[in-house]
Design a protein around this motif. Sequence first.
Motif, PDB file in Angstrom:
ATOM      1  N   GLN A   1       9.025 -19.197  -2.709  1.00  0.00           N
ATOM      2  CA  GLN A   1       9.202 -18.088  -3.631  1.00  0.00           C
ATOM      3  C   GLN A   1       8.043 -17.090  -3.520  1.00  0.00           C
ATOM      4  N   ARG A   2       6.821 -17.595  -3.473  1.00  0.00           N
ATOM      5  CA  ARG A   2       5.663 -16.712  -3.347  1.00  0.00           C
ATOM      6  C   ARG A   2       5.660 -15.991  -1.997  1.00  0.00           C
ATOM      7  N   TYR A   3       5.995 -16.719  -0.960  1.00  0.00           N
ATOM      8  CA  TYR A   3       6.040 -16.104   0.367  1.00  0.00           C
ATOM      9  C   TYR A   3       7.080 -14.984   0.396  1.00  0.00           C
ATOM     10  N   SER A   4       8.252 -15.254  -0.155  1.00  0.00           N
ATOM     11  CA  SER A   4       9.309 -14.258  -0.170  1.00  0.00           C
ATOM     12  C   SER A   4       8.885 -13.024  -0.970  1.00  0.00           C
ATOM     13  N   PHE A   5       8.238 -13.229  -2.101  1.00  0.00           N
ATOM     14  CA  PHE A   5       7.763 -12.115  -2.918  1.00  0.00           C
ATOM     15  C   PHE A   5       6.798 -11.236  -2.124  1.00  0.00           C
ATOM     16  N   ARG A   6       5.864 -11.862  -1.436  1.00  0.00           N
ATOM     17  CA  ARG A   6       4.901 -11.094  -0.652  1.00  0.00           C
ATOM     18  C   ARG A   6       5.601 -10.317   0.468  1.00  0.00           C
ATOM     19  N   ARG A   7       6.596 -10.914   1.070  1.00  0.00           N
ATOM     20  CA  ARG A   7       7.325 -10.218   2.136  1.00  0.00           C
ATOM     21  C   ARG A   7       8.106  -9.030   1.588  1.00  0.00           C
ATOM     22  N   HIS A   8       8.697  -9.192   0.412  1.00  0.00           N
ATOM     23  CA  HIS A   8       9.418  -8.082  -0.201  1.00  0.00           C
ATOM     24  C   HIS A   8       8.473  -6.938  -0.553  1.00  0.00           C
ATOM     25  N   ILE A   9       7.289  -7.273  -1.031  1.00  0.00           N
ATOM     26  CA  ILE A   9       6.293  -6.229  -1.322  1.00  0.00           C
ATOM     27  C   ILE A   9       5.980  -5.442  -0.061  1.00  0.00           C
ATOM     28  N   ASP A  10       5.804  -6.161   1.031  1.00  0.00           N
ATOM     29  CA  ASP A  10       5.495  -5.508   2.309  1.00  0.00           C
ATOM     30  C   ASP A  10       6.629  -4.586   2.747  1.00  0.00           C
ATOM     31  N   ILE A  11       7.877  -5.039   2.610  1.00  0.00           N
ATOM     32  CA  ILE A  11       9.025  -4.207   2.995  1.00  0.00           C
ATOM     33  C   ILE A  11       9.066  -2.940   2.146  1.00  0.00           C
ATOM     34  N   ALA A  12       8.883  -3.097   0.836  1.00  0.00           N
ATOM     35  CA  ALA A  12       8.916  -1.938  -0.057  1.00  0.00           C
ATOM     36  C   ALA A  12       7.840  -0.924   0.316  1.00  0.00           C
ATOM     37  N   LYS A  13       6.656  -1.401   0.642  1.00  0.00           N
ATOM     38  CA  LYS A  13       5.554  -0.491   0.985  1.00  0.00           C
ATOM     39  C   LYS A  13       5.821   0.215   2.306  1.00  0.00           C
ATOM     40  N   ARG A  14       6.299  -0.510   3.298  1.00  0.00           N
ATOM     41  CA  ARG A  14       6.526   0.101   4.611  1.00  0.00           C
ATOM     42  C   ARG A  14       7.677   1.110   4.580  1.00  0.00           C
ATOM     43  N   LEU A  15       8.687   0.850   3.736  1.00  0.00           N
ATOM     44  CA  LEU A  15       9.833   1.761   3.659  1.00  0.00           C
ATOM     45  C   LEU A  15       9.673   2.815   2.573  1.00  0.00           C
ATOM     46  N   GLY A  16       8.607   2.723   1.802  1.00  0.00           N
ATOM     47  CA  GLY A  16       8.386   3.699   0.747  1.00  0.00           C
ATOM     48  C   GLY A  16       9.373   3.579  -0.398  1.00  0.00           C
ATOM     49  N   LEU A  17       9.792   2.353  -0.711  1.00  0.00           N
ATOM     50  CA  LEU A  17      10.784   2.122  -1.757  1.00  0.00           C
ATOM     51  C   LEU A  17      10.146   1.537  -3.011  1.00  0.00           C
TER      52      LEU A  17
END
Length: 298
Positions: free
Chosen positions: A150-166
């Motif tokens: 769960q923590r790993y997935s959360f961190r990955r989602h944060i990274d996706i949001a930042k890279r895509l500007g979402l």
Amino acid sequence: MCNSLAPAPYRASSGATEETDSRREYPPAPEPLPVPVMDNHTHLDFRHGLLEVSVRDAMDSAEAVGVQGAVQVGCDLESSRFTVQAVDADPRLLGAVAIHPNDAPVYAGRGELESALAEIEELAAHPRIRAIGETGLDFFRTHGDGLVHQRYSFRRHIDIAKRLGLTLQIHDRDAHDDVVQVLREEGAPERVVFHCFSGDEELARICNRNGWYMSFAGTMTFKNAGNLRGALAIAEPARVLVETDSPFLTPHPYRGRPNASYMVPYTVRSMAEVTGDDLSELCSRLADNTLQAYGSWG
């Protein structure tokens, strides 16, 4: 004042005994809001009992009472794919896609979490997908080794949001301190929304300091939700949003019955009672805040 019946698409057909149980009936339509707002978190793909309401009918019913748009939110690959289809089908919708924190361990257990995250990033490239969510931490339903995934997935989602500007839409259940810690460690995206805000005044102050949005659902109308009303009372007005999380979290006095975007006015009127705002002014601010959080619906 409210209408005596739910909107037509939400009325049970004759003989549908599962739906005519009073606990399963959709509540009556509220009085329309004086200024239109948006429901910034709904699940149009989730059915309640025997009723199946189309995206168009759901949004028509919402628009009739002053809810002019919504953010359709994905929780897994199936619902995220649905979200992309829905935003293509109705211009009153924007979308969010993600793997829910309680589903991350399931995907990981099948060895599919990495491929699922990769598909979420692909889906998020759609121009009407404006958020990564709902993602976050849930210590109520996930425990033990599952929290690692769960923590790993959360961190990955944060990274996706930042890279895509979402925008990042956060699911936070019994995990306030840990969610804040992860956001600080990873560096939060420019726009963060605490979906179905469940904290108290302390978390509201943290959100105020960081410029994070607090989205209030029908839960703030519950009699035992003094913590939510206290948080709303001190929340920075420019950081407040409204949502349904439908078909869940139906506002008082219809708690326990199914929810839909047309129910937003009940929550907005309760919010105005807490904040002391003029209803029209509150609606205008909620609409402006939602545009700031997700961009234009046009």
